[in-house]
Design a protein around this motif. Structure first.
Motif, PDB file in Angstrom:
ATOM      1  N   SER B 122      84.878   9.837  37.732  1.00  0.00           N
ATOM      2  CA  SER B 122      84.548  10.893  38.184  1.00  0.00           C
ATOM      3  C   SER B 122      83.529  10.660  39.408  1.00  0.00           C
ATOM      4  CB  SER B 122      83.624  11.481  37.159  1.00  0.00           C
ATOM      5  OG  SER B 122      84.644  11.717  36.081  1.00  0.00           O
ATOM      6  N   PRO B 123      83.419  11.644  40.100  1.00  0.00           N
ATOM      7  CA  PRO B 123      82.609  11.425  41.478  1.00  0.00           C
ATOM      8  C   PRO B 123      81.055  11.280  41.039  1.00  0.00           C
ATOM      9  CG  PRO B 123      83.481  13.434  41.237  1.00  0.00           C
ATOM     10  CD  PRO B 123      84.019  12.987  40.239  1.00  0.00           C
ATOM     11  N   THR B 124      80.441  10.318  41.698  1.00  0.00           N
ATOM     12  CA  THR B 124      78.842  10.089  41.365  1.00  0.00           C
ATOM     13  C   THR B 124      78.010  10.684  42.259  1.00  0.00           C
ATOM     14  OG1 THR B 124      79.023   8.134  42.768  1.00  0.00           O
ATOM     15  CG2 THR B 124      79.553   7.962  40.226  1.00  0.00           C
ATOM     16  N   PRO B 125      76.635  11.088  41.955  1.00  0.00           N
ATOM     17  CA  PRO B 125      76.039  11.690  42.653  1.00  0.00           C
ATOM     18  C   PRO B 125      75.458  11.200  43.978  1.00  0.00           C
ATOM     19  CG  PRO B 125      74.939  11.029  40.773  1.00  0.00           C
ATOM     20  CD  PRO B 125      76.332  10.796  40.473  1.00  0.00           C
TER      21      PRO B 125
END
Lengths: 127, 188
Positions: B122-125
């Motif tokens: 998943s995309p990370t901040p």
């Protein structure tokens, strides 16, 4: 229409992607329809088997069978190329010799020091 | 059940068809409906083979992309996007909800790595490189500081323990008649 906020730690689901709705060429739409048709067929097969009152056995998943078979039988498709030979040597052959050498020299050193009486024999379990 | 198997085995041995294992399994049948051409095969070279492979894996011909043929053992297995099951829609009614997968859907080669207990794509901040630099920077800094502390230790000053009463003259069995030598543990 309510705004769709994307979560920072999650990919936007396909159904909530605005690109899914706007500026789609007919080719893209046809491609999506074909994919949806394949998916729907699989769903239908599964649901028919699932809800069949006369079914007495587990529903077998051919995709799972193929996956297991592919993972368990890579050998017929193996070819000895530069990359595969290098990987095989690095992971299979080199550690053997390197570890043998490291352990042997370390142990021999220790044995020498014990015989010479220079090794500090502690009571701790870790060394 | 076992009796039937035994009789088949005895018959096969009596017929004398081959030796060993082939005689034992001559009376067996496939446990599943899997046929040879529904299993993965070698890398597809002609367009017909590609079309057949795409059909086998329930993919569109345009979507079907096999792994490159460099002898790493993939065969004709399709190359699916490297996205983990974490990224799939949690609200859709999957056939297998914990795996977020539908029945018959082609599985990624590393499917068991991408389940929801394991690798998450998943995309990370924060960008990956930034996270990596922060971690390495912190660990490197701590290692360096510990090394410096080993090289240049800094302790409280210590001295041998000082006892009163002339270094405990009487307690140590000194003669009470004799006068002990004066011990001064202070300086004024």
């Amino acid at each position: 229409m309510s705004r769709i906020w994307s979560a920072p730690l999650a990919t936007r689901p396909k159904t909530l992607d605005p690109n899914e709705y706007f500026n789609l060429s007919p080719d893209q739409r046809r491609a999506e329809d074909a994919r949806a048709a394949l998916r729907a067929n699989l769903k239908r097969t599964y649901q028919l088997q699932l809800n069949n009152p006369h079914r007495a056995e587990l529903i077998e998943d051919p995709a799972l069978t193929r996956w297991v078979y592919a993972r368990a039988n890579p050998y017929p498709h193996f070819k000895a190329t530069k990359k595969t030979s290098l990987l095989g040597a690095m992971f299979g052959v080199v550690p053997l010799f390197v570890l043998y050498y490291v352990f042997k020299t370390n142990r021999d050193n220790k044995e020498e020091r014990i015989k010479a009486g220079t090794l500090e024999r502690k009571f701790s379990l870790s060394s | 059940m076992a009796g039937v198997g035994f009789r088949q085995w005895a018959k096969a041995i009596a017929k004398g068809r081959g030796s060993g294992l082939s005689a034992l399994v001559s009376g067996s049948r496939a446990a599943s409906s899997v046929t040879k051409d529904s299993l993965p095969g070698p890398f597809p070279k002609t367009p017909e083979e590609r079309a057949a492979a795409a059909k086998k894996y329930n993919l569109r011909i345009e979507d079907y992309e096999p792994y490159p043929d460099n002898g790493e053992g993939y065969g004709d297995y399709p190359k699916l996007p490297d996205r983990s099951q974490h990224e799939r829609d949690p609200w859709y009614q999957w056939d297998h909800p914990d795996l977020r997968r539908n029945w018959g859907e082609p599985m990624h080669w590393d499917f068991d790595m991408y389940i929801r207990n394991r690798v998450d794509t998943s995309p990370t901040p924060v960008p990956w490189s930034s996270m990596w630099k922060q971690l390495c920077g912190f660990i490197g800094f701590m290692l360096f500081m510990f090394y410096v502390g080993e090289k240049f230790p800094s302790y409280q000053p210590v001295a041998p323990k000082q006892y009163p009463y002339n270094n405990l003259y009487l307690e140590r069995g000194g003669d009470p008649e004799k006068q002990p030598e004066e011990v001064n543990n202070y300086e004024i």
